[in-house]
Design a protein around this motif. Structure first.
Motif, mmCIF file in Angstrom:
data_model
loop_
_atom_site.group_PDB
_atom_site.id
_atom_site.type_symbol
_atom_site.label_atom_id
_atom_site.label_comp_id
_atom_site.label_asym_id
_atom_site.label_seq_id
_atom_site.Cartn_x
_atom_site.Cartn_y
_atom_site.Cartn_z
ATOM 1 N N GLU A 1 0.834 -1.199 0.000
ATOM 2 C CA GLU A 1 0.000 0.000 0.000
ATOM 3 C C GLU A 1 0.872 1.255 0.000
ATOM 4 N N LYS A 2 0.399 2.289 -0.677
ATOM 5 C CA LYS A 2 1.175 3.521 -0.818
ATOM 6 C C LYS A 2 1.577 4.097 0.534
ATOM 7 N N ALA A 3 0.670 4.035 1.496
ATOM 8 C CA ALA A 3 0.950 4.605 2.818
ATOM 9 C C ALA A 3 2.048 3.835 3.553
ATOM 10 N N ASN A 4 2.258 2.572 3.159
ATOM 11 C CA ASN A 4 3.246 1.740 3.853
ATOM 12 C C ASN A 4 4.538 1.548 3.065
ATOM 13 N N ALA A 5 4.575 2.074 1.839
ATOM 14 C CA ALA A 5 5.696 1.781 0.945
ATOM 15 C C ALA A 5 7.028 2.294 1.480
ATOM 16 N N ALA A 6 7.059 3.471 2.038
ATOM 17 C CA ALA A 6 8.336 4.065 2.462
ATOM 18 C C ALA A 6 9.029 3.213 3.520
ATOM 19 N N THR A 7 8.264 2.749 4.494
ATOM 20 C CA THR A 7 8.855 1.959 5.572
ATOM 21 C C THR A 7 8.868 0.467 5.264
ATOM 22 N N GLY A 8 8.012 0.036 4.333
ATOM 23 C CA GLY A 8 7.878 -1.392 4.084
ATOM 24 C C GLY A 8 8.660 -1.917 2.899
ATOM 25 N N GLN A 9 9.193 -1.040 2.048
ATOM 26 C CA GLN A 9 9.883 -1.492 0.845
ATOM 27 C C GLN A 9 11.340 -1.040 0.826
ATOM 28 N N LEU A 10 12.225 -1.983 0.527
ATOM 29 C CA LEU A 10 13.640 -1.688 0.311
ATOM 30 C C LEU A 10 13.975 -2.100 -1.115
ATOM 31 N N TRP A 11 14.084 -1.109 -2.010
ATOM 32 C CA TRP A 11 14.415 -1.398 -3.408
ATOM 33 C C TRP A 11 15.930 -1.400 -3.558
ATOM 34 N N LEU A 12 16.455 -2.546 -3.907
ATOM 35 C CA LEU A 12 17.893 -2.746 -3.986
ATOM 36 C C LEU A 12 18.434 -2.350 -5.348
ATOM 37 N N ALA B 1 22.554 -12.141 -0.004
ATOM 38 C CA ALA B 1 21.281 -12.419 -0.674
ATOM 39 C C ALA B 1 20.431 -13.357 0.169
ATOM 40 N N HIS B 2 21.050 -14.374 0.748
ATOM 41 C CA HIS B 2 20.314 -15.279 1.638
ATOM 42 C C HIS B 2 19.731 -14.516 2.824
ATOM 43 N N MET B 3 20.496 -13.598 3.384
ATOM 44 C CA MET B 3 20.004 -12.804 4.512
ATOM 45 C C MET B 3 18.816 -11.941 4.098
ATOM 46 N N LEU B 4 18.904 -11.371 2.918
ATOM 47 C CA LEU B 4 17.851 -10.465 2.451
ATOM 48 C C LEU B 4 16.525 -11.187 2.237
ATOM 49 N N VAL B 5 16.572 -12.391 1.666
ATOM 50 C CA VAL B 5 15.320 -13.089 1.379
ATOM 51 C C VAL B 5 14.688 -13.666 2.638
ATOM 52 N N GLU B 6 15.479 -13.828 3.678
ATOM 53 C CA GLU B 6 14.952 -14.436 4.893
ATOM 54 C C GLU B 6 14.671 -13.406 5.990
ATOM 55 N N MET B 7 14.805 -12.120 5.679
ATOM 56 C CA MET B 7 14.471 -11.097 6.671
ATOM 57 C C MET B 7 12.989 -11.176 7.022
ATOM 58 N N PRO B 8 12.620 -11.255 8.286
ATOM 59 C CA PRO B 8 11.195 -11.257 8.649
ATOM 60 C C PRO B 8 10.590 -9.874 8.463
ATOM 61 N N PHE B 9 9.479 -9.832 7.708
ATOM 62 C CA PHE B 9 8.849 -8.539 7.491
ATOM 63 C C PHE B 9 8.222 -8.063 8.792
ATOM 64 N N GLY B 10 8.351 -6.781 9.041
ATOM 65 C CA GLY B 10 7.859 -6.183 10.286
ATOM 66 C C GLY B 10 9.042 -5.506 10.934
ATOM 67 N N PRO B 11 9.928 -6.330 11.515
ATOM 68 C CA PRO B 11 11.174 -5.713 11.982
ATOM 69 C C PRO B 11 11.999 -5.174 10.816
ATOM 70 N N PHE B 12 11.861 -5.808 9.650
ATOM 71 C CA PHE B 12 12.618 -5.423 8.466
ATOM 72 C C PHE B 12 11.651 -5.033 7.340
ATOM 73 N N PRO B 13 12.136 -4.265 6.358
ATOM 74 C CA PRO B 13 11.335 -4.000 5.156
ATOM 75 C C PRO B 13 11.387 -5.208 4.230
ATOM 76 N N MET B 14 10.553 -5.201 3.207
ATOM 77 C CA MET B 14 10.595 -6.256 2.199
ATOM 78 C C MET B 14 11.668 -5.907 1.173
ATOM 79 N N ALA B 15 12.637 -6.791 0.990
ATOM 80 C CA ALA B 15 13.713 -6.573 0.019
ATOM 81 C C ALA B 15 13.188 -6.830 -1.382
ATOM 82 N N LEU B 16 13.318 -5.840 -2.262
ATOM 83 C CA LEU B 16 12.778 -5.906 -3.615
ATOM 84 C C LEU B 16 13.852 -5.546 -4.640
#
Length: 344
Positions: free
Chosen positions: A219-230, A280-295
């Protein structure tokens, strides 16, 4: 295909078939289809040299809507058919369209071997964390507690992570995108530029059976904190560059840190290196919430492809030999069946 033949410029319309696009209104598949059709003209490829192969599921209707060659195959076996297509004609540009249920349940074995063999193709896995075509049963990626017709009290299965599965299978290119995000075409271009099996997980909303499951980061309101574009060579920053990822040397894991005054280097934010498999392994296994979603592109480190190795092996085996089918048929033990008298 003659590499010297100039490729006529195409438009998105050239990649649209005359078939009526039929998914549920509001399905994320529409957005992915449009993103692919917009991207194809920019890849410098020809529709007549392109093949889309799918298995079974909502996403697997995809080949009908592309003005290319295509196969709508059977459940989980798209990688096997795609392998045959590529080996029969290595010059073809092969795309596999699959879903989380198709690729990771009955097709898990086929997906694994396609990735470890490193067939030169693009694999787009539409992940909606549910079985949509068969009316909402939980899938291999459904979260613990998911209520569905097959799990009325909530799923107790631990979900599979498509990208972790891909890395564990030996994939040399792993990326993530979002169905409606403007960055999806860039991810598709990067996948196509990779020589080998390029695995792309696309978070895709199922508006009927699993609506808004990804809203906490899409969601747009959550994108800043929820998305990490690599981006390769760029620091891992998010939340308008106010936060970043750093390496915790005590636990050898990633951690979220605050970035003061834009000085990410002083804060210890790490720079993304697409060739670093461990990170890369660390990035895909980051739990969302404490971490953003790696994209974006998480890992990209090419190696020789399966199809090129097969072609070279066949070339070497045939060197200095003349094709003689009759000699091949007569090789080894042979016998002749004589005509038998008619017995009543």
């Amino acid at each position: 295909m003659n590499d010297m033949t100039p490729i006529a410029k195409t438009s998105p319309k050239d990649w649209e078939s005359d078939q009526e696009v039929r998914w549920c209104p509001g399905c994320g598949d529409y957005a992915v289809l449009k993103a692919v059709q917009r991207t194809m003209p920019e890849l410098g490829v020809k529709p007549e040299n392109t093949v889309f192969v799918s298995g079974i599921g909502c996403s697997s209707r995809f080949p009908y809507y592309m003005e290319t060659y295509g196969f709508h195959t059977i459940h989980g076996r798209a990688p096997a058919v795609a392998t045959g297509v590529k080996l029969a004609n290595p010059e073809l540009d092969v795309w596999i369209i699959t879903g989380d249920g198709d690729a990771l349940s009955i097709g898990g074995n086929h997906t694994m071997h396609l990735l470890r063999r490193n067939l030169d193709c693009q694999v787009l896995l539409f992940n909606n964390e549910i079985y949509g075509l068969t009316k909402g049963q939980y899938s291999p990626t459904s979260r613990v507690g998911t209520r569905s017709p097959s799990t009325p009290f909530g799923s107790v299965d631990r979900p599979a992570s498509p990208c972790a599965f891909a890395l564990g299978s030996g994939a040399r290119f792993v990326a993530r995108g979002i169905d409606v995000h403007k960055n999806l075409p860039a991810v598709l271009k990067a996948a196509h530029a990779h020589k080998g099996a390029a695995f792309v997980e696309i978070f895709q909303n199922c508006i009927v059976y699993n609506d808004d499951v990804f809203a906490p980061f899409t969601e747009k309101a959550n994108a800043a904190t929820g998305q990490l574009w690599l981006e390769d060579g760029k620091p891992m920053l998010f939340d308008k560059d106010m936060k970043g990822l750093a390496l915790d040397m005590e636990t050898l894991s990633l951690k979220v840190i605050d970035v003061a005054d834009g000085d990410w280097q002083a804060a210890g934010v790490i720079v993304h290196n697409v060739r670093n498999r461990a990170v890369a392994h660390m990035l895909v296994e980051m739990p969302f919430g404490p971490f953003p979603m790696a994209l974006g592109v998480l890992y990209d480190d090419p190696r020789p492809t399966f199809d090129s190795a097969v072609v070279e092996q066949n070339r070497a085996a045939a060197q200095g030999k003349a094709a003689d089918l009759q000699k091949l048929v007569a090789k080894g033990q042979t016998w002749q069946v004589e005509k038998q008298p008619h017995v009543i």
